[in-house]
Design an enzyme around this catalytic site. Structure first.
Site, PDB file in Angstrom:
ATOM      1  N   CYS A 100       0.827  -1.204   0.000  1.00  0.00           N
ATOM      2  CA  CYS A 100       0.000   0.000   0.000  1.00  0.00           C
ATOM      3  C   CYS A 100       0.872   1.269   0.000  1.00  0.00           C
ATOM      4  O   CYS A 100       1.468   1.576  -1.011  1.00  0.00           O
ATOM      5  CB  CYS A 100      -1.005  -0.020   1.151  1.00  0.00           C
ATOM      6  SG  CYS A 100      -2.360   1.155   0.918  1.00  0.00           S
ATOM      7  N   HIS A 203      -3.433  -5.135   0.186  1.00  0.00           N
ATOM      8  CA  HIS A 203      -3.008  -5.459   1.550  1.00  0.00           C
ATOM      9  C   HIS A 203      -2.978  -6.972   1.786  1.00  0.00           C
ATOM     10  O   HIS A 203      -3.870  -7.531   2.430  1.00  0.00           O
ATOM     11  CB  HIS A 203      -3.969  -4.821   2.564  1.00  0.00           C
ATOM     12  CG  HIS A 203      -3.722  -3.382   2.814  1.00  0.00           C
ATOM     13  ND1 HIS A 203      -2.822  -2.923   3.746  1.00  0.00           N
ATOM     14  CD2 HIS A 203      -4.262  -2.281   2.236  1.00  0.00           C
ATOM     15  CE1 HIS A 203      -2.824  -1.602   3.751  1.00  0.00           C
ATOM     16  NE2 HIS A 203      -3.681  -1.185   2.836  1.00  0.00           N
ATOM     17  N   GLU A 205      -1.322  -8.671   3.842  1.00  0.00           N
ATOM     18  CA  GLU A 205      -1.209  -9.044   5.264  1.00  0.00           C
ATOM     19  C   GLU A 205      -2.567  -9.300   5.898  1.00  0.00           C
ATOM     20  O   GLU A 205      -2.662 -10.002   6.918  1.00  0.00           O
ATOM     21  CB  GLU A 205      -0.434  -7.974   6.034  1.00  0.00           C
ATOM     22  CG  GLU A 205      -1.214  -6.775   6.499  1.00  0.00           C
ATOM     23  CD  GLU A 205      -1.573  -5.761   5.420  1.00  0.00           C
ATOM     24  OE1 GLU A 205      -2.276  -4.777   5.724  1.00  0.00           O
ATOM     25  OE2 GLU A 205      -1.130  -5.962   4.254  1.00  0.00           O
TER      26      GLU A 205
END
Length: 230
Positions: A100, A203, A205
């Site tokens: 990001c 994203h 994660e």
């Protein structure tokens, strides 16, 4: 031996969804080492890989633009930490993974520029910001054939999450664009001449809601950790 992964944050106190970065590094075989504005330069020396995380906007002085009224959560201290650190590690061929804000830092560090506000600067933009209540938007991306990203995830197209209002415009030196969304927003860049220098606008994660998301997340983090292990 597990690789030491420097993870950049706004401060040494990490809370909320930011802990997902630490969890992912631990889950896939790395040792997290938190880096933040004000930390000693000696903390950078022994890391085996650098993870540039999401967060607030980058000050436009870093890419020679005027301040856009939509900017928010700008931290010049964080810019001063991440931009030169990113440049240093790329030049040293230390694995760098940007997420990001991280992809934006990577491009700016190597002379690139940003769209400061996707809704007003991109024609017919998709829903890139989060929906609210911390729920991400979702959209498809097209991945360049034979790119590192394509080889890692094993696909030429995939669905990813999305929560941002800035994006890479002109890419920095050494980078190539390896994924875009349907509105042509850049979703991934990489430097093919380096061991592992890859940035994604989404994203991974927190891609944990579906089996496909979990697989995409696993493959990206495993590839990064593997590169940092050598």
């Amino acid at each position: 031996m597990k690789p030491i992964i420097g993870i950049t944050f706004l401060s040494k106190v990490v809370s909320g969804t930011s802990k997902n970065y630490i969890r992912a590094i631990e889950a896939f075989g790395g040792i997290p080492h938190i880096l933040y504005p004000g930390v000693s330069d000696s903390e950078f020396a022994d890391i085996d890989g650098l993870l540039l995380t999401g967060g607030g906007d980058i000050h436009p002085d870093n890419f020679d633009q005027e301040w856009h009224p939509s900017l928010k959560f700008v931290s010049e201290d964080r810019d001063e930490l991440e931009i030169p650190l990113c440049r240093e590690k790329i030049e040293a061929d230390i694995p760098v993974f940007g997420i990001c804000r991280g992809i934006q830092v990577m491009s700016v560090a190597m002379g690139g520029s940003l769209y400061q506000d996707v809704p007003s600067q991109i024609k017919d933009p998709l829903t890139h910001p989060a929906k609210g209540n911390r729920e991400d938007s979702k959209h498809k991306i097209e991945i360049e054939h034979r790119s590192r990203l394509s080889k890692i995830v094993g696909k030429s197209a995939d669905e990813v999450n999305s929560a941002h209002h800035q994006a890479v415009d002109d890419i920095g030196e050494g980078f190539v664009v390896t994924a875009r969304s349907e509105d042509k927003v850049i979703e991934a860049i990489e430097n093919p001449l380096k061991k592992f220098v890859l940035g994604v606008q989404y994203h991974p994660e927190r891609m944990i809601q579906t089996t496909e998301f979990l697989e995409h997340r696993r493959k990206l983090f495993e590839a990064f950790i593997a590169a940092a292990s050598h």
